[in-house]
Design a protein around this motif. Structure first.
Motif, PDB file in Angstrom:
ATOM      1  N   ARG A   1       2.635 -13.083  33.107  1.00 32.19           N
ATOM      2  CA  ARG A   1       1.282 -13.465  33.792  1.00 32.19           C
ATOM      3  C   ARG A   1       1.228 -15.038  33.704  1.00 32.19           C
TER       4      ARG A   1
ATOM      5  N   GLN B   1      -1.816 -22.340  29.513  1.00 29.16           N
ATOM      6  CA  GLN B   1      -0.669 -22.923  29.321  1.00 29.16           C
ATOM      7  C   GLN B   1      -0.278 -24.115  30.445  1.00 29.16           C
TER       8      GLN B   1
ATOM      9  N   ASP C   1      -0.665 -17.962  32.707  1.00 26.65           N
ATOM     10  CA  ASP C   1      -1.880 -18.340  31.703  1.00 26.65           C
ATOM     11  C   ASP C   1      -2.462 -19.553  32.064  1.00 26.65           C
TER      12      ASP C   1
END
Length: 70
Positions: free
Chosen positions: A3, A8, A5
């Motif tokens: 996934r 990040q 994020d």
């Protein structure tokens, strides 16, 4: 399944900057195969940034969820 994020995203931007630097060097050195691979990497990074924008928009509209990485 991986996934995206949003936390990040700064790391993604750092990778993008580094990839641009590597691309410049590869172009100067005329490493054509490397140039093509780095350009492809930048296309993928652009796709991930667009995914992040969509996720932020969803979060802004109160929609929970994350998109799967391609």
């Amino acid at each position: 399944m991986l996934r995206l994020d949003l936390a990040q995203e700064p790391r993604l931007l750092g990778i993008e900057a580094n990839t641009h630097q590597c691309l410049g060097e590869a172009q100067r050195m005329q490493w054509l195969g490397e140039v093509a691979e780095l350009q492809e990497s930048l296309r993928h990074i652009t796709d991930k940034k667009k995914q992040a924008e969509r996720l932020r928009a969803q979060a802004g509209h109160g929609e929970a969820g994350a998109e799967a990485l391609s």
